[in-house]
Enzyme design. Structure first.
Site, PDB file in Angstrom:
ATOM      1  N   PRO A 265      19.047   5.200   5.780  1.00 51.82           N
ATOM      2  CA  PRO A 265      18.073   4.349   6.020  1.00 51.82           C
ATOM      3  C   PRO A 265      17.439   3.326   4.892  1.00 51.82           C
ATOM      4  O   PRO A 265      17.740   3.679   3.608  1.00 51.82           O
ATOM      5  CB  PRO A 265      16.938   5.422   6.323  1.00 51.82           C
ATOM      6  CG  PRO A 265      17.693   6.625   6.637  1.00 51.82           C
ATOM      7  CD  PRO A 265      18.879   6.663   5.780  1.00 51.82           C
ATOM      8  N   GLU A 266      16.499   2.536   5.261  1.00 55.76           N
ATOM      9  CA  GLU A 266      15.641   1.711   4.376  1.00 55.76           C
ATOM     10  C   GLU A 266      14.994   2.894   3.326  1.00 55.76           C
ATOM     11  O   GLU A 266      14.442   4.010   3.658  1.00 55.76           O
ATOM     12  CB  GLU A 266      14.625   0.918   5.035  1.00 55.76           C
ATOM     13  CG  GLU A 266      13.851   0.393   3.793  1.00 55.76           C
ATOM     14  CD  GLU A 266      12.724  -0.516   4.837  1.00 55.76           C
ATOM     15  OE1 GLU A 266      12.018  -1.473   4.029  1.00 55.76           O
ATOM     16  OE2 GLU A 266      12.395  -0.180   5.939  1.00 55.76           O
ATOM     17  N   ALA A 267      15.095   2.489   2.004  1.00 58.21           N
ATOM     18  CA  ALA A 267      14.220   3.049   0.961  1.00 58.21           C
ATOM     19  C   ALA A 267      14.571   4.494   0.989  1.00 58.21           C
ATOM     20  O   ALA A 267      13.822   5.406   0.331  1.00 58.21           O
ATOM     21  CB  ALA A 267      12.849   3.290   1.228  1.00 58.21           C
TER      22      ALA A 267
ATOM     23  N   LYS B 176      15.683  -7.205  -0.534  1.00 60.69           N
ATOM     24  CA  LYS B 176      14.641  -7.581   0.665  1.00 60.69           C
ATOM     25  C   LYS B 176      13.947  -8.784   0.281  1.00 60.69           C
ATOM     26  O   LYS B 176      12.982  -8.866  -0.855  1.00 60.69           O
ATOM     27  CB  LYS B 176      13.622  -6.414   1.165  1.00 60.69           C
ATOM     28  CG  LYS B 176      13.065  -6.472   2.508  1.00 60.69           C
ATOM     29  CD  LYS B 176      12.127  -5.466   2.762  1.00 60.69           C
ATOM     30  CE  LYS B 176      11.599  -5.297   4.107  1.00 60.69           C
ATOM     31  NZ  LYS B 176      10.839  -4.121   4.510  1.00 60.69           N
TER      32      LYS B 176
END
Length: 357
Positions: free
Chosen positions: A43-45, A156
């Site tokens: 996942p993100e982060a 991002k």
């Protein structure tokens, strides 16, 4: 030659520190490899953490001391990949940047650890992470090939809402797609992080590079996320992998919970603050796997010492990359369908031509 590949998304959560999260990543990747997975998305982060519910003590025109302390904790939880604040691009990927005296690599060793896991398991790893460079944090994603190491990294470009308080903006040049070959299957891989996927021109920059594997790590666990992923698959005639964390309130870092509002502190600590929703979508917009809700790969890791026990929280699918080309019969939004004679599109610092193999 058949162009089939087994891919997975891992619905996992950030652990209490980076070493623990890296250890979980290694176990999840090894378990996925035992089930035939050749490429996995986290996942993100995932490394460094998504600071959900944290306001960092900020209001318009004011910052509280406890918020600065929270930022210190968050900054220290981020990983150092040895890149520059501006982003060194290919020079960083190809290890052309100078190293400190007595060291043979830059950063804190996270890059080297990810490359070792990919090499040992034979699995291509893509993961979201919080990256520190100089005094700034970036929400980033890396692409790690089993035989060639890291092939690319992107930051991002547009953090959403309060994310802008703690993350810098990445360069659009980092939207450059990467190419690789896994068991004879040719891949052009690009990625958009969370709400970047709502940016039509950003999506078009990836479609223009003829991406056939579109990675979308996210922190969005709303029911509206899946329709967006289906739109991207059908719009871009590409396979879409999206991975989100599944997290309960009591699994947040202590530096967030210790400064919670009275309402948050008194609420049910076991409630989900991110329910997941990880999924895999095909190039005609069809759902191939997921979405899965309120299940986390880490719960399976914690419940058993058996490294061979099958994990919940994984979405696995065999995909046929030639389906992308089959879908171009009637739609190619960066080619024959795009009317380049009428519409012009460019991105500062980014070559939109499909990258060569």
């Amino acid at each position: 030659m058949p162009q089939k590949l087994t891919v997975a998304v891992a619905q996992a959560r950030t652990r209490s520190d980076v070493p623990s999260t890296l250890a979980a990543l290694k176990r999840i990747t090894a378990q996925s490899a035992s089930r035939g997975v050749q490429l996995i998305l986290f996942p993100e982060a995932y490394l460094g953490g998504y600071p959900r519910t944290c306001d960092f003590g900020a209001a318009v025109g004011a910052r509280a001391p406890h918020g600065r302390e929270q930022f210190l904790q968050y900054f220290q939880s981020a990983v150092d990949l040895g890149d520059t604040p501006a982003g060194a691009g290919d020079d960083w990927v190809e290890r052309k940047l100078p190293t400190a005296p007595g060291k043979n690599y830059r950063g804190d060793g996270t890059r080297e650890f990810l490359e070792q896991v990919a090499q040992e398991t034979g699995v291509f790893i893509a993961t979201g992470l919080i990256e520190k460079a100089g005094g700034t944090l970036y929400c980033s994603m890396v692409f790690v090939d089993p035989s060639r190491g890291i092939l690319g990294k992107r930051r991002k470009v547009m953090p959403t809402a309060s994310e802008r308080l703690v993350w810098g903006q990445g360069s659009a040049s980092s939207l450059k797609a990467i190419t690789t070959e896994i068991n004879g299957v040719r891949l052009t891989i690009g990625g958009a992080i969370c709400w970047e996927n709502f940016m039509p021109l950003l999506r078009q920059s990836l479609y223009s590079q003829n991406v056939n594997l579109y990675l979308a790590p996210t922190a969005d666990s709303r029911d509206t996320w899946l329709p967006l992923m289906r739109t991207i698959g059908g719009e871009g005639r590409t396979f879409v992998l999206s991975s989100n964390q599944c997290v309960r309130y009591n699994e947040l870092p202590s530096w967030i919970k210790d400064n919670a509002t009275p309402e948050d502190a008194s609420a049910d600590a076991t409630r989900y603050i991110s329910r997941g929703g990880s999924c895999i979508v095909g190039p005609l917009g069809e759902v191939l796997g997921g979405p899965i809700w309120e299940v986390c790969a880490d719960d399976s890791l914690d419940a058993s010492d058996d490294p061979n026990k099958e994990l919940d929280g994984l979405v696995i699918s065999e995909i046929d990359m030639e389906d992308c080309e089959r879908g171009r019969l009637d739609l190619d939004v960066a080619g024959s369908y795009s009317r380049p004679d009428a519409f012009k599109f460019s991105v500062e610092g980014l070559d939109l031509n499909p990258p060569p193999f």
